[in-house]
Design an enzyme around this catalytic site. Sequence first.
Site, short mmCIF file in Angstrom:
data_model
loop_
_atom_site.label_atom_id
_atom_site.label_comp_id
_atom_site.label_asym_id
_atom_site.label_seq_id
_atom_site.Cartn_x
_atom_site.Cartn_y
_atom_site.Cartn_z
CE1 TYR A 1 -13.32 -84.68 39.38
CE2 TYR A 1 -13.97 -86.60 38.98
CZ TYR A 1 -13.30 -85.48 40.19
OH TYR A 1 -12.62 -86.16 41.00
CE LYS B 1 -9.69 -84.58 40.01
NZ LYS B 1 -8.96 -84.12 40.93
#
Length: 245
Positions: free
Chosen positions: A168, A172
């Site tokens: 994750y 980003k």
Amino acid sequence: MSETKIALVTGANKGIGYEIAAGLGALGYRVGVGARDEDRRESAVEKLRAAGADAFGVPLDVTGDRSATAAAELIERRAGHLDVLVNNAGISGDMGPGWIQDPTTLDLDLVRTVVETNVLGVIRVTNAMLPLLRRSTSPRIVNISSAVASLARQADPDIEIGPVMAAYAPSKSFLNAVTVQYARQLADTDILINAACPGLVATDFTGFQGPRTPEQGAATAIRLATLPDGGPTGSFFEDDGVVPW
């Protein structure tokens, strides 16, 4: 072209995305609620309308080329242009105990799945919507990022940035890098594009853990979506200002 400003928020059927849509609706924007699930999408539209917003549903799976193209065609028919695109849809991917994604045992298929939504989905939807955004007098794009995307914060042992999230968090960071590339490419246009950190918000995405409400998490995105002409572009913001890359 209609004087009404048109916004599309992806993943807007719940959580931060819904509150971004609600906030823009309260400011007089006509808001497209982008979401995959028909029932949740229409429920969100009804709720927004009941609160006085001019909202309409946009079937949209950010992982599908045809879905992104169809969404752009729908907005073309309904409004003829787009003033604001908020790329909010995102996933964390499966987590291990303690909400950890261990890089030493990471499933590469998990990484691919997360990047497909969090990065490729943003590129896919943005490029589908660009012709409509170019028709706006003040087009704005906001990519919803996260504090965990900050390499400066991740590398600082004195900053508590949360658990290791090897799929994750890098997705980003990748999204932030893509945001900068769009800003460079679009520098000679009126399009302003920035990344927004909502903070740790209590939604189903976080297991309802976090000190911030969805309304608080939506605030920075709404501010960036409504920037005046000549505002910043290619930057990364949270409530308190610029987030270090």
